[in-house]
Design a protein around this motif. Structure first.
Motif, mmCIF file in Angstrom:
data_model
loop_
_atom_site.group_PDB
_atom_site.id
_atom_site.type_symbol
_atom_site.label_atom_id
_atom_site.label_comp_id
_atom_site.label_asym_id
_atom_site.label_seq_id
_atom_site.Cartn_x
_atom_site.Cartn_y
_atom_site.Cartn_z
ATOM 1 N N TRP A 1 -40.265 -2.709 -27.921
ATOM 2 C CA TRP A 1 -41.396 -2.152 -27.177
ATOM 3 C C TRP A 1 -41.029 -0.790 -26.614
ATOM 4 O O TRP A 1 -39.977 -0.622 -26.008
ATOM 5 C CB TRP A 1 -41.764 -3.101 -26.035
ATOM 6 C CG TRP A 1 -42.943 -2.699 -25.205
ATOM 7 C CD1 TRP A 1 -44.160 -2.253 -25.648
ATOM 8 C CD2 TRP A 1 -43.020 -2.737 -23.771
ATOM 9 N NE1 TRP A 1 -44.991 -2.016 -24.582
ATOM 10 C CE2 TRP A 1 -44.321 -2.315 -23.418
ATOM 11 C CE3 TRP A 1 -42.131 -3.114 -22.762
ATOM 12 C CZ2 TRP A 1 -44.747 -2.219 -22.098
ATOM 13 C CZ3 TRP A 1 -42.551 -3.032 -21.450
ATOM 14 C CH2 TRP A 1 -43.835 -2.589 -21.127
ATOM 15 N N LYS A 2 -41.889 0.184 -26.832
ATOM 16 C CA LYS A 2 -41.766 1.489 -26.181
ATOM 17 C C LYS A 2 -42.956 1.634 -25.246
ATOM 18 O O LYS A 2 -44.086 1.842 -25.706
ATOM 19 C CB LYS A 2 -41.736 2.620 -27.197
ATOM 20 C CG LYS A 2 -41.601 3.993 -26.527
ATOM 21 C CD LYS A 2 -40.887 4.990 -27.401
ATOM 22 C CE LYS A 2 -40.610 6.273 -26.625
ATOM 23 N NZ LYS A 2 -39.714 7.174 -27.343
ATOM 24 N N PRO A 3 -42.769 1.517 -23.935
ATOM 25 C CA PRO A 3 -43.902 1.507 -23.014
ATOM 26 C C PRO A 3 -44.757 2.764 -23.068
ATOM 27 O O PRO A 3 -45.982 2.687 -23.030
ATOM 28 C CB PRO A 3 -43.240 1.347 -21.638
ATOM 29 C CG PRO A 3 -41.906 0.764 -21.908
ATOM 30 C CD PRO A 3 -41.494 1.287 -23.244
ATOM 31 N N VAL A 4 -44.089 3.937 -23.162
ATOM 32 C CA VAL A 4 -44.829 5.198 -23.163
ATOM 33 C C VAL A 4 -44.363 6.049 -24.332
ATOM 34 O O VAL A 4 -43.182 6.382 -24.435
ATOM 35 C CB VAL A 4 -44.627 5.981 -21.847
ATOM 36 C CG1 VAL A 4 -45.468 7.256 -21.871
ATOM 37 C CG2 VAL A 4 -44.991 5.127 -20.642
ATOM 38 N N GLN A 5 -45.303 6.398 -25.213
ATOM 39 C CA GLN A 5 -45.023 7.291 -26.336
ATOM 40 C C GLN A 5 -45.695 8.630 -26.052
ATOM 41 O O GLN A 5 -46.902 8.698 -25.855
ATOM 42 C CB GLN A 5 -45.577 6.710 -27.634
ATOM 43 C CG GLN A 5 -45.489 7.643 -28.839
ATOM 44 C CD GLN A 5 -44.070 7.808 -29.348
ATOM 45 O OE1 GLN A 5 -43.377 6.834 -29.599
ATOM 46 N NE2 GLN A 5 -43.635 9.043 -29.506
ATOM 47 N N GLU B 1 -45.587 13.384 -35.371
ATOM 48 C CA GLU B 1 -44.740 12.799 -36.423
ATOM 49 C C GLU B 1 -44.789 11.272 -36.415
ATOM 50 O O GLU B 1 -43.908 10.610 -36.966
ATOM 51 C CB GLU B 1 -43.300 13.294 -36.248
ATOM 52 C CG GLU B 1 -43.167 14.813 -36.387
ATOM 53 C CD GLU B 1 -41.752 15.282 -36.189
ATOM 54 O OE1 GLU B 1 -40.876 14.442 -35.904
ATOM 55 O OE2 GLU B 1 -41.514 16.500 -36.325
ATOM 56 N N GLY B 2 -45.828 10.710 -35.812
ATOM 57 C CA GLY B 2 -45.924 9.259 -35.716
ATOM 58 C C GLY B 2 -45.213 8.749 -34.487
ATOM 59 O O GLY B 2 -44.550 9.497 -33.756
ATOM 60 N N THR B 3 -45.306 7.451 -34.266
ATOM 61 C CA THR B 3 -44.699 6.869 -33.071
ATOM 62 C C THR B 3 -43.349 6.243 -33.394
ATOM 63 O O THR B 3 -43.043 5.922 -34.537
ATOM 64 C CB THR B 3 -45.621 5.786 -32.479
ATOM 65 O OG1 THR B 3 -45.676 4.674 -33.385
ATOM 66 C CG2 THR B 3 -47.028 6.328 -32.240
ATOM 67 N N ALA C 1 -47.916 0.753 -23.959
ATOM 68 C CA ALA C 1 -48.840 0.713 -22.828
ATOM 69 C C ALA C 1 -49.638 2.015 -22.751
ATOM 70 O O ALA C 1 -50.821 2.014 -22.405
ATOM 71 C CB ALA C 1 -48.079 0.478 -21.526
ATOM 72 N N TYR C 2 -48.955 3.126 -23.090
ATOM 73 C CA TYR C 2 -49.601 4.438 -23.075
ATOM 74 C C TYR C 2 -49.147 5.233 -24.290
ATOM 75 O O TYR C 2 -47.947 5.287 -24.583
ATOM 76 C CB TYR C 2 -49.244 5.220 -21.803
ATOM 77 C CG TYR C 2 -49.783 4.603 -20.534
ATOM 78 C CD1 TYR C 2 -51.063 4.896 -20.080
ATOM 79 C CD2 TYR C 2 -48.997 3.717 -19.796
ATOM 80 C CE1 TYR C 2 -51.564 4.316 -18.923
ATOM 81 C CE2 TYR C 2 -49.485 3.134 -18.630
ATOM 82 C CZ TYR C 2 -50.772 3.438 -18.203
ATOM 83 O OH TYR C 2 -51.262 2.865 -17.060
ATOM 84 N N CYS C 3 -50.101 5.861 -24.974
ATOM 85 C CA CYS C 3 -49.819 6.750 -26.109
ATOM 86 C C CYS C 3 -50.419 8.115 -25.791
ATOM 87 O O CYS C 3 -51.629 8.235 -25.597
ATOM 88 C CB CYS C 3 -50.430 6.191 -27.393
ATOM 89 S SG CYS C 3 -49.208 5.604 -28.554
ATOM 90 N N LEU C 4 -49.583 9.139 -25.756
ATOM 91 C CA LEU C 4 -50.010 10.480 -25.360
ATOM 92 C C LEU C 4 -49.758 11.455 -26.498
ATOM 93 O O LEU C 4 -48.737 11.374 -27.192
ATOM 94 C CB LEU C 4 -49.237 10.918 -24.112
ATOM 95 C CG LEU C 4 -49.320 9.933 -22.923
ATOM 96 C CD1 LEU C 4 -48.245 10.255 -21.902
ATOM 97 C CD2 LEU C 4 -50.697 9.980 -22.296
ATOM 98 N N ASP C 5 -50.663 12.375 -26.686
ATOM 99 C CA ASP C 5 -50.557 13.320 -27.800
ATOM 100 C C ASP C 5 -49.474 14.374 -27.578
ATOM 101 O O ASP C 5 -48.795 14.793 -28.514
ATOM 102 C CB ASP C 5 -51.902 14.035 -28.022
ATOM 103 C CG ASP C 5 -52.957 13.108 -28.594
ATOM 104 O OD1 ASP C 5 -52.637 12.351 -29.515
ATOM 105 O OD2 ASP C 5 -54.108 13.147 -28.113
#
Length: 214
Positions: free
Chosen positions: A32-36, A41-43, A63-67
């Motif tokens: 698990w990566k809580p914040v990306q 280049e993808g997650t 939990a959060y994905c940010l551009d």
């Protein structure tokens, strides 16, 4: 064995995601990566899915994905998003597997701000996780490695050990000696990281990991 193992680095670009893949494979753990932050280049979760082949591990959504490719607090600020630590902690409790470890990958190092108030170090403590530190050799890496170790020692966060990456250098032995934290293993430099490479490195790490986690 159900516990939380947090993968942190002595800086950015030191090989945390490859190390996380090898550890996930070795322990047949969940990831698990809580914040990306940064999606061009993808997650990192997509990378782990591509590299882990044991058929048991589950890669959980962020939990959060940010551009924006920046520290989580800055990316969230630029995108008018509030990162709520309570949301991260609640999701950790929901997805924690009962019989396998949960590998949690952070962004950068310990003092990366997660939001306007909380640093990665604080998140680790609130997650009640043990830490694996990922390091590689570069000019200044001894300083960064020992600063990381000193912060963990002073805050009482439990540390499992070091995973080093890249070409072997005697600095690894010095960092282990000066920090007092054991060496779990070394992941060599390669131009082609795939399932076979991760499986091979996982096999080399398995004995040390199980010994240190016992």
């Amino acid at each position: 064995m159900s516990e939380r193992i947090f993968i942190t680095g002595i800086g950015t670009g030191v090989g945390k995601t490859v190390a996380a893949a090898c550890i996930t494979e070795a322990l047949q753990a969940d990831y698990w990566k809580p914040v990306q932050a940064g999606l061009t280049e993808g997650t990192d979760t997509q990378t782990i899915l591509r590299l882990v082949a044991n058929g048991v591990s589950v890669c959980h959504p962020e939990a959060y994905c940010l551009d924006t490719p920046a520290s989580p607090h800055l990316a969230a600020r630029l995108e008018n998003i509030t990162i709520d630590i309570n949301v991260i902690l609640a999701q950790a409790n929901e997805l924690q597997p009962p019989l396998r470890p949960l590998i949690i990958e952070g962004a950068g190092g310990l003092m990366v701000p997660v939001n306007e108030e909380i640093f990665t170090l604080d998140l680790i403590r609130q997650l009640h996780a043990r830490v694996i530190i990922v390091a590689t050799n570069y000019l200044g890496s001894i300083n960064h490695a020992l600063l990381t170790a000193r912060v963990l020692q002073h805050t009482g966060v439990p540390v499992i050990g070091w995973i080093f990456g890249g070409d072997y250098h005697s600095n690894e032995d010095d960092v282990v000696r000066w920090s007092g934290y054991p060496k779990i293993g070394h992941i060599p430099q390669t131009d082609h990281v795939d399932k076979a490479f991760v499986r091979q490195q996982a096999q080399l790490l398995t004995a040390s990991l199980h010994t240190l986690l016992a």
